[in-house]
Design an enzyme around this catalytic site. Structure first.
Site, PDB file in Angstrom:
ATOM      1  N   CYS A 157       0.429   9.024   6.776  1.00 61.46           N
ATOM      2  CA  CYS A 157      -0.362   7.845   7.167  1.00 61.46           C
ATOM      3  C   CYS A 157       0.162   7.132   8.411  1.00 61.46           C
ATOM      4  CB  CYS A 157      -0.426   6.858   6.004  1.00 61.46           C
ATOM      5  SG  CYS A 157       1.171   6.143   5.566  1.00 61.46           S
ATOM      6  N   CYS A 212       6.069   6.474   0.045  1.00 59.39           N
ATOM      7  CA  CYS A 212       5.437   5.618   1.047  1.00 59.39           C
ATOM      8  C   CYS A 212       4.562   4.632   0.285  1.00 59.39           C
ATOM      9  CB  CYS A 212       4.612   6.460   2.010  1.00 59.39           C
ATOM     10  SG  CYS A 212       3.657   5.469   3.168  1.00 59.39           S
ATOM     11  N   CYS A 232       0.550   5.264   1.427  1.00 58.04           N
ATOM     12  CA  CYS A 232      -0.242   6.418   0.967  1.00 58.04           C
ATOM     13  C   CYS A 232       0.330   7.075  -0.291  1.00 58.04           C
ATOM     14  CB  CYS A 232      -0.403   7.442   2.082  1.00 58.04           C
ATOM     15  SG  CYS A 232       1.088   8.346   2.512  1.00 58.04           S
ATOM     16  N   CYS A 292      17.693   9.175   0.744  1.00 62.19           N
ATOM     17  CA  CYS A 292      17.783  10.613   0.974  1.00 62.19           C
ATOM     18  C   CYS A 292      16.344  11.125   1.085  1.00 62.19           C
ATOM     19  CB  CYS A 292      18.524  11.242  -0.195  1.00 62.19           C
ATOM     20  SG  CYS A 292      18.886  12.979   0.006  1.00 62.19           S
TER      21      CYS A 292
END
Length: 146
Positions: A68, A113, A116, A136
């Site tokens: 995104c 995220c 999205c 990570c």
């Protein structure tokens, strides 16, 4: 100040609302992501250590979500953790990362995220000071933005 307590607070109370939301069907994700990106980002896969193109990349800029374009991490907060995956000590903003408990292999905290809901990787309490946090992140989930 961002630290491990911040992460547990977000895990318990939820992450601040994202700047926007991006939703796509599985077919749409398959059209815009490579098979490797789809496996990592939509199926919660993991790339093999030391194989990601951004693992040993240290140019100045930001790292954005492939799905995104949301900027997630700054190169100034990237460090060599020796783990084989790009590592960062904190995100660029409080509302770009979502945290979820992952009990697949023990007890870990998954990071996605927040825009999205793509799987990015995991976060651990063994990073450098001052945050003491290590994000990570799979290279397949990121793209570099100068």
């Amino acid at each position: 100040m961002f630290n491990w307590k911040s992460i547990y607070s977000y895990l318990d109370n939820g992450t601040p609302a994202p700047p926007r939301k991006v939703e796509r069907s599985e077919e749409e994700w398959k059209e815009i992501l490579t098979p490797a990106q789809f496996r990592v980002m939509r199926m919660k896969g993991t790339e093999r250590p030391h194989t990601g193109g951004l693992c040993s990349f240290y140019e100045a800029g930001r790292y954005a979500c492939v799905g995104c374009d949301t900027e997630l991490f700054d190169s100034n907060l990237k460090f060599d953790s020796g783990t084989g995956w790009p590592s960062f000590s904190e995100p660029v903003a409080d509302n770009v990362i979502q945290y979820e408990l992952d009990t697949t292999y023990g007890r870990r905290i998954e990071v996605l995220c927040n825009v999205c809901e793509a799987h990015l990787g995991h976060v651990f309490p063994d990073g450098p000071e001052p945050s003491g946090v290590r994000f990570c992140i799979n290279s397949e989930s990121l793209k570099f933005v100068e």
